[in-house]
Scaffold this active site. Structure first.
Site, PDB file in Angstrom:
ATOM      1  N   TYR A  91      -5.670   6.849 -41.920  1.00 40.75           N
ATOM      2  CA  TYR A  91      -7.049   7.143 -41.533  1.00 40.75           C
ATOM      3  C   TYR A  91      -8.024   7.194 -42.707  1.00 40.75           C
ATOM      4  CZ  TYR A  91      -4.627   8.235 -37.238  1.00 40.75           C
ATOM      5  OH  TYR A  91      -3.840   8.154 -36.134  1.00 40.75           O
ATOM      6  N   PRO A 119     -10.285   6.231 -30.424  1.00 39.85           N
ATOM      7  CA  PRO A 119     -10.042   5.914 -29.022  1.00 39.85           C
ATOM      8  C   PRO A 119     -11.153   6.454 -28.124  1.00 39.85           C
ATOM      9  CG  PRO A 119      -8.123   6.973 -30.031  1.00 39.85           C
ATOM     10  CD  PRO A 119      -9.299   7.188 -30.936  1.00 39.85           C
ATOM     11  N   HIS A 177     -10.059   9.764 -34.815  1.00 39.86           N
ATOM     12  CA  HIS A 177      -8.606   9.892 -34.702  1.00 39.86           C
ATOM     13  C   HIS A 177      -7.935  10.704 -35.815  1.00 39.86           C
ATOM     14  CE1 HIS A 177      -4.813   8.930 -33.021  1.00 39.86           C
ATOM     15  NE2 HIS A 177      -5.056   7.694 -32.647  1.00 39.86           N
ATOM     16  N   SER A 204       0.297   2.481 -26.496  1.00 38.04           N
ATOM     17  CA  SER A 204       0.480   3.925 -26.431  1.00 38.04           C
ATOM     18  C   SER A 204       0.430   4.374 -24.983  1.00 38.04           C
ATOM     19  CB  SER A 204      -0.625   4.607 -27.237  1.00 38.04           C
ATOM     20  OG  SER A 204      -0.383   5.977 -27.300  1.00 38.04           O
TER      21      SER A 204
END
Ligand SMILES: *[C@@H]1O[C@H](CO)[C@@H](O)[C@H](O)[C@H]1NC(C)=O
Ligand SMILES: *[C@@H]1O[C@H](CO)[C@@H](O)[C@H](O)[C@H]1NC(C)=O
Length: 579
Positions: free
Chosen positions: A83, A96, A319, A507
């Protein structure tokens, strides 16, 4: 990077470092279906050298030492490499979105009333965070690390020139008592607690939102928030530029410090009912472009709830601090709270503070650049939400199969049928059985694609027990950056790159609420697939990039739908044959 210690966390086991030999045996096995015979032979040699030459052992020893000395040998490295060091924009690339079921309002009163209820629901959830009374979660009887729940409120990512950081104001001396609300690109501080520290009631919140609405009617404002959608280096520079001005700096701080953000979105172009879920998924991921709602965001903010006038609602989250499950738990909690809510008395309040920004010519130039890039991104993103209604997880369960394994093998089948080949596929697997555990990655594609379902059950278990390949390889690579003067060849090998070029990045994020999470593809020529198997239906969000001629989200969705139907037939035939 965990900064707070929770009492009930103390008993959690530490993430193990898997045995070196095991990881490399599995690594070679995962390469087999996706690289050529020559490449595989070359990699075998490199693995041999790495293991026999002593370098592997040495790095493994360092890694084990790190594991003894820290709470989690992986979490900090993971946070950085996945990240904070990643320079891609957070919008679409890493953040997301979640689409909630469409609500039954059609006007601004409905929009504000729903937003008020939503805020009240999140504040109710926050009580459990503040008092550390969140119910423990378990997986196969084992307690899970709850730390991520404590990282999602009052936190924000901050751009840096080379690496970003995340601040969590919940653990500061004076925890924040306000949220930010953004409407028509204008940001407001909304204090959500009364002076006696009780949260505002829904009616109070509604009135405050109405005041905000009424004082942000002008639509000619600069979309300052769009700056946060930029490439991180670009935004890092623009950020320093922006906060040179004292007023701007204070406004930015107020947003960063707030508990969360609520985006009251302007109406989006109407689309057919069939197109609606895909359009909303895009709205959650990027806001629809500079002339729509992309500037009605602060993408660095960990949690942003989005409410439109037409019953649209959902959220986008940054995220770095957390995975999907805590976010979805929060949504389930809030949705339940909203449906059971009772009214309470009304006490008048003062006007929420509007955040001012001084738009210097430099800031203006940065905004224009950000608008252009966002519009390119909006054209680039191809989204298709498949609401598969023929059956849900009931079918695989009847046949004693894990619904997740069932969907994963369906995706393999769909991909194979479309491309006549299989591809590197990753599925994220939770490591929350371990203290401060985040995720490992299941490498889904295996040699046994025919015996697929059985093969699937197994790797899932390895990953959640901390025995998967992916993060151990990352650990060894990070360790070699710290310990060695040159990178071992094994990490610079073609196979190593191919195995991480995930054309399918997947996912499963299950929820009680009928929602669907979505995220962008990991590679320019691949798909992002997020699915939520409900009892009687399955929600699947598929993304791709339009500039890649080989990918097409709608076509892949069709292939997934066909494959799901065929998989059911297969299960039924098998059951009949066994009778
Ligand atoms: C906002 O404006 C509307 C329409 O002008 C008005 O009816 C309402 O009372 C105003 N609300 C507040 C809180 O000022
Ligand atoms: C998938 O990945 C490979 C490289 O590993 C690439 O050649 C291929 O074109 C990619 N995309 C699709 C849609 O197959």
């Amino acid at each position: 990077i965990p900064e707070r210690s929770l009492v009930h966390q103390e008993g959690l086991p530490k993430l193990p470092v898997p045995p070196l030999k095991q990881t490399f045996e599995r690594y070679l096995a995962t390469l087999e279906p996706i690289v050529s015979e020559e490449e595989l032979e070359h990699t075998r040699k490199l693995v041999d050298e790495f293991l026999k030459g002593g370098v592997g052992e040495r790095l493994q020893k360092s890694l084990e030492r790190r594991a003894r000395k820290t709470d989690n040998w992986l979490s900090e490295w993971w946070m950085q490499s996945a990240y904070l060091d990643c320079r891609m924009p957070v919008a679409v690339c890493t953040s997301p979105g979640v689409v909630l079921p469409r609500m039954h309002f059609q006007d601004r009163q409905g929009q504000m009333r729903f937003a008020a209820k939503l805020i009240a629901g999140v504040l109710e959830f926050k009580k459990m965070i503040d008092t550390e009374t969140l119910p423990m979660e378990y997986l196969s009887g084992k307690p899970l690390c709850m730390d991520q729940y404590y990282q999602i409120l009052s936190s924000c990512r901050i751009p840096g020139p080379k690496r970003d950081t995340v601040v969590n104001h919940a653990i500061g001396k004076i925890p924040p008592t306000h949220i930010t609300v953004v409407h028509n690109f204008q940001f407001f501080v909304l204090d959500v607690y009364n002076s006696d520290r009780t949260p505002l009631t829904v009616d109070q919140l509604y009135m405050q939102l109405e005041k905000i609405w009424n004082s942000s009617l002008q639509t000619n404002k600069e979309p300052i928030g769009i700056l946060t959608s930029q490439h991180r280096n670009t935004w890092g520079k623009a950020y320093n530029n922006l906060i040179k001005d004292k007023t701007n700096k204070e406004s930015v701080r107020a947003i960063q410090k707030s508990i969360f953000t609520v985006c009251l979105d302007a109406p989006m172009p109407r689309v057919s009912d069939e197109m609606y879920p895909s359009r909303v998924a895009a709205q959650m991921l990027h806001g629809g472009g500079a002339r729509w709602n992309s500037g009605n965001r602060w993408f660095d903010k960990t949690l942003q709830f989005i409410v439109g006038e037409d019953g649209t609602c959902g959220l986008v989250y940054e995220h770095a601090p957390a995975e999907g499950p805590p976010i979805v738990f929060l949504i389930d909690y809030v949705v339940k709270y909203i449906t059971e809510m009772v009214r309470s008395p009304m006490i008048p309040l003062s006007m929420p503070q509007k955040l001012r920004f001084n738009i210097t010519p430099e800031v203006k130039r940065d905004i224009e650049k950000a608008k252009q890039n966002m519009n390119i991104m909006v054209h680039e993103l191809d989204v298709k939400v498949l609401l598969f209604s023929h059956f849900g997880k009931n079918v695989p369960k009847q046949h004693k199969l894990s619904p997740d394994a069932f969907v994963q093998m369906t995706l393999q089948l769909a991909y194979y049928r479309m491309y006549n080949t299989c591809c590197a596929t990753t599925e994220s697997a939770s490591l929350r059985m371990f203290k401060y555990g985040r995720t490992d990655a299941i490498r889904v594609t295996t040699v046994d694609s025919l015996k697929f379902v059985q093969a699937m059950q197994d790797p899932t278990k390895k990953a959640i027990h901390g025995q998967a390949v992916e993060r151990h390889l990352l650990g060894l690579k990070m360790q070699s950056i710290e310990d060695l003067t040159s990178m071992p060849e094994i990490f610079m090998d073609t196979s190593f790159a191919v195995a991480q070029h995930y054309n399918l990045s997947t996912s499963q994020v299950g929820s009680k609420t009928d929602c669907v999470m979505c995220f962008g593809p990991m590679v320019p020529d691949g798909y992002g697939v997020c699915y939520n198997p409900m009892d009687e239906h399955i929600n699947v969000a598929i993304t791709a990039f339009n500039s890649c001629e080989e990918t097409n989200a709608a076509k892949f969705a069709q292939a997934v739908e066909d494959a799901l139907l065929d998989m059911r037939v297969l299960l039924e035939d098998k059951a009949t044959a066994e009778k």
